[in-house]
Design an enzyme around this catalytic site. Structure first.
Site, mmCIF file in Angstrom:
data_model
loop_
_atom_site.group_PDB
_atom_site.id
_atom_site.type_symbol
_atom_site.label_atom_id
_atom_site.label_comp_id
_atom_site.label_asym_id
_atom_site.label_seq_id
_atom_site.Cartn_x
_atom_site.Cartn_y
_atom_site.Cartn_z
ATOM 1 N N GLU A 18 1.896 -0.085 -4.971
ATOM 2 C CA GLU A 18 0.876 0.878 -5.383
ATOM 3 C C GLU A 18 1.567 2.188 -5.757
ATOM 4 O O GLU A 18 2.020 2.935 -4.891
ATOM 5 C CB GLU A 18 -0.133 1.129 -4.263
ATOM 6 C CG GLU A 18 -1.208 2.136 -4.674
ATOM 7 C CD GLU A 18 -2.049 2.642 -3.514
ATOM 8 O OE1 GLU A 18 -3.094 3.277 -3.773
ATOM 9 O OE2 GLU A 18 -1.661 2.432 -2.346
ATOM 10 N N ASP A 76 0.840 -1.184 0.000
ATOM 11 C CA ASP A 76 0.000 0.000 0.000
ATOM 12 C C ASP A 76 0.884 1.246 0.000
ATOM 13 O O ASP A 76 1.927 1.276 0.666
ATOM 14 C CB ASP A 76 -0.898 -0.030 1.247
ATOM 15 C CG ASP A 76 -1.891 1.102 1.293
ATOM 16 O OD1 ASP A 76 -2.658 1.259 0.320
ATOM 17 O OD2 ASP A 76 -1.916 1.819 2.310
#
Length: 622
Positions: free
Chosen positions: A371, A342
């Site tokens: 990400e 993330d």
């Protein structure tokens, strides 16, 4: 017409194409009009932030009577991001050949340098993902097994209305707690493995599963425990083992830039006793956080007080996550095949370097996916250029540039410029990265693909508006056709398509939380599911989609055609975004191909109804 002495994507001018391994020879060739009386050509190159260096070309040969070629073999032994242009001398002075808005080097007038990504020569990405299909699952909303939920905190609301609208209205204090749960669990995912296998899925990507106090679980409370509503460590191990028997791997979402304030580590609300950085400066986790004034004023993620930010360069935190018995390796030992990181662009190099070492030490072919919303080869964050894709950090990234290109074309019908967006990524990323790119067109962070394609824009609209708007029957019927077109492109571009749970069932929804509703078991769009199953089968049948090269045949008048060329076979994809039928006249070498999807060629052309696509296949000549 502007004279073009250099095209970085043309093998006549540069080989090999795109990024190169350290120590790999690059051959540059430039062609000039003889009338320029060129006497010298130089490569002018610098490492990002470094000094320019110059390397002279040698005169190679004439082309006809009016043009001449100059050549240079160049080797860069050091990894990094490099920028280059060329300078040539004539009796009238020295002039630079720089890039225009695409890949073309102009005799004059170009404004930009070309980019060269140089990656580690031993850089490899996981073979098991290449040619596969990712399926992203928001665990609470996919399937509830009915297993009794144990050790559930009292402040959680267990919903009994599977498919109901997720809670989103603020409470009396203006808070949206995200504490309503529909009961999806790991056992439910395990029970649906046959369904996922039927779609052609080879990798399940799970949004966070660690203990947390919200249904999205991006506010980690305990990295070492599976959340009680999802199951146990044994449930995770069983899921991974059974998925493996279907040829499916499981990767987890790693949230390491911040924790929850209601966590074992911060413990603002006292749920975890008297320990935690908020409650004691003697806490073993105190050094993980940055307090401006302890305990009330602390650095938090994007100013959300519920998400205190972690100092990811803290040695204690790095050891906890990446140590021999740390979190990263713990879940790999349990059978997980990798991690999606993330907000990877908010994790410092030091953390990413150590994370890769830990994961690869535990399992050399484990996947590390980041990400990153922009071009990850030249991304800048925290005041520096990042080196995600040079061989020491990420294997690949979520491919937002492709998603924007696909959705933009299918939504608007404007195809011109599509291939430029694709080729920029292919040129800047190492080939081994391209082969495992996560090609999504919808995720938990974006509106549902079918809504993005067929609905009104929600920009500037609040959640009340989003909660009350959906596609009309007429809009939905058209949006299904558009979604099919987008899926055809998504499944056939270089990289690995990623299907967000329920998109194949025709699920609608604007942004969070309306894009995270329950999978509509029993109410699916079955015709759409069959379409996705067919696409999955086409990918498996035609090996060129695994690692074949890409080139555009045409992009004009709302029609896109491109080719994937593999070692033994090739596929041609034609997408008609027009509201009317067309006949597409095929290049000579494709006139005897056959259809994997849509109509077969006839009399040198192929027929495409309005809003439809064709996938053709042919065997390559030996």
């Amino acid at each position: 017409m502007e004279y073009i002495p250099f095209n970085s994507r043309n093998p006549l001018h540069k080989t090999p194409f795109g990024a190169v391994a350290a120590g790999e020879k690059i051959t540059f060739k430039l062609v000039f009009p003889r009338s320029l009386s060129c006497s010298c050509v130089e490569l002018v190159i610098h490492k990002d932030g470094g000094e320019e260096k110059r390397f002279p070309f040698f005169w190679l040969s004439m082309q006809g009577e009016s043009e001449e070629w100059w050549c240079l073999d160049y080797i860069q032994n050091e990894t990094g991001l490099y920028f280059y242009h060329f300078e040539y001398s004539t009796p009238w002075g020295k002039t630079a050949v720089r890039r225009n808005e695409s890949s073309l080097g102009l005799l004059s007038g170009g404004k930009n340098d070309f980019q060269l990504t140089v990656f580690a020569k031993d850089f490899q990405t996981p073979e098991w993902l290449k040619g596969g299909l990712i399926y992203q699952i928001f665990p609470d909303r996919f399937y509830a097994s009915g297993t009794e939920k144990k050790n559930v905190p009292q402040d959680r609301i267990l919903r009994q209305d599977w498919g109901g609208e997720p809670s989103w209205r603020p409470d009396g204090l203006g808070r949206v707690l995200n504490n309503d749960y529909f009961g999806g669990d790991l056992e439910g995912i395990r029970q649906k493995l046959p369904y996922l296998s039927g779609l052609g899925v080879s990798c399940i990507y799970l949004n966070p599963i660690c203990e947390a106090q919200s249904n999205h679980r991006y506010d980690t409370s305990d990295y070492e425990k599976v959340d009680s509503l999802l199951g146990t460590q044994k449930d995770l191990e069983r899921l991974c083992a059974d998925a493996k028997s279907f040829g499916i791997s499981v990767i987890l979402d790693g949230v390491f830039s911040h924790t929850g304030d209601d966590s074992r580590y911060f413990n603002k609300k006292g749920r975890y006793g008297s320990s935690g950085a908020y409650r004691s400066k003697q806490s073993p986790y105190f050094s993980w956080y940055t307090f401006r004034e302890w305990p009330y004023n602390y650095r938090c993620w994007w100013n959300f007080e519920t998400l205190p930010e972690v100092n990811e360069e803290n040695e204690s935190f790095i050891s906890f996550i990446t140590g021999e018995n740390g979190v990263a390796r713990r879940y790999i030992k349990a059978g997980v095949r990798g991690w999606r990181l993330d907000v990877a662009d908010e994790l410092p190099d030091k953390f990413l370097d150590e994370f890769r070492k830990a994961v690869k030490a535990e399992k050399s072919d484990a996947l590390i996916l980041g990400e990153v919303w922009e071009d990850a080869s030249n991304k800048c964050s925290y005041g520096s250029r990042r080196r995600y894709l040079q061989g020491a950090q990420l294997d690949s990234v979520m491919n937002y540039p492709f998603a924007q290109a696909v959705l933009g074309f299918i939504r608007s019908g404007i195809v011109e410029g599509f291939s430029e967006k694709i080729m920029t990524v292919l040129e800047n990323y190492p080939k081994c990265v391209v082969d495992v790119l996560m090609n999504h067109i919808g995720t938990h962070d974006t509106m549902r693909a079918i809504t993005a394609l067929g609905g009104e824009s929600c920009e500037g609209r609040d959640r009340l508006w989003q909660s009350t708007h959906s596609l009309s029957p007429e809009q939905y019927e058209r949006a299904v056709k558009l979604l099919k077109l987008a899926a055809v492109i998504q499944y056939t571009l270089p990289g690995v398509p990623s299907l967000y749970y329920g998109d194949e069932a025709g699920m609608q929804g604007y942004k969070d939380p309306f894009n995270r509703v329950c999978y509509p078991w029993g109410e699916e769009n079955k015709e759409l599911i069959e379409f996705y199953k067919n696409l999955g089968a086409v990918r498996k049948e035609c090996l060129c989609f695994k690692d074949g090269t890409f080139y555009t045949v045409s992009e004009m008048l709302s029609c896109l055609a491109f080719v994937r060329k593999g070692e033994n076979n090739s596929a041609m994809v034609i997408v008609n975004r027009n509201e009317h039928e067309i006949s597409y006249f095929l290049p000579e070498e494709w006139k005897n191909s056959y259809a994997l999807m849509g109509a077969s060629p006839e009399n040198g052309s192929v027929y495409l109804p309005a809003l439809s696509a064709v996938i053709l296949r042919k065997e390559n000549e030996k």
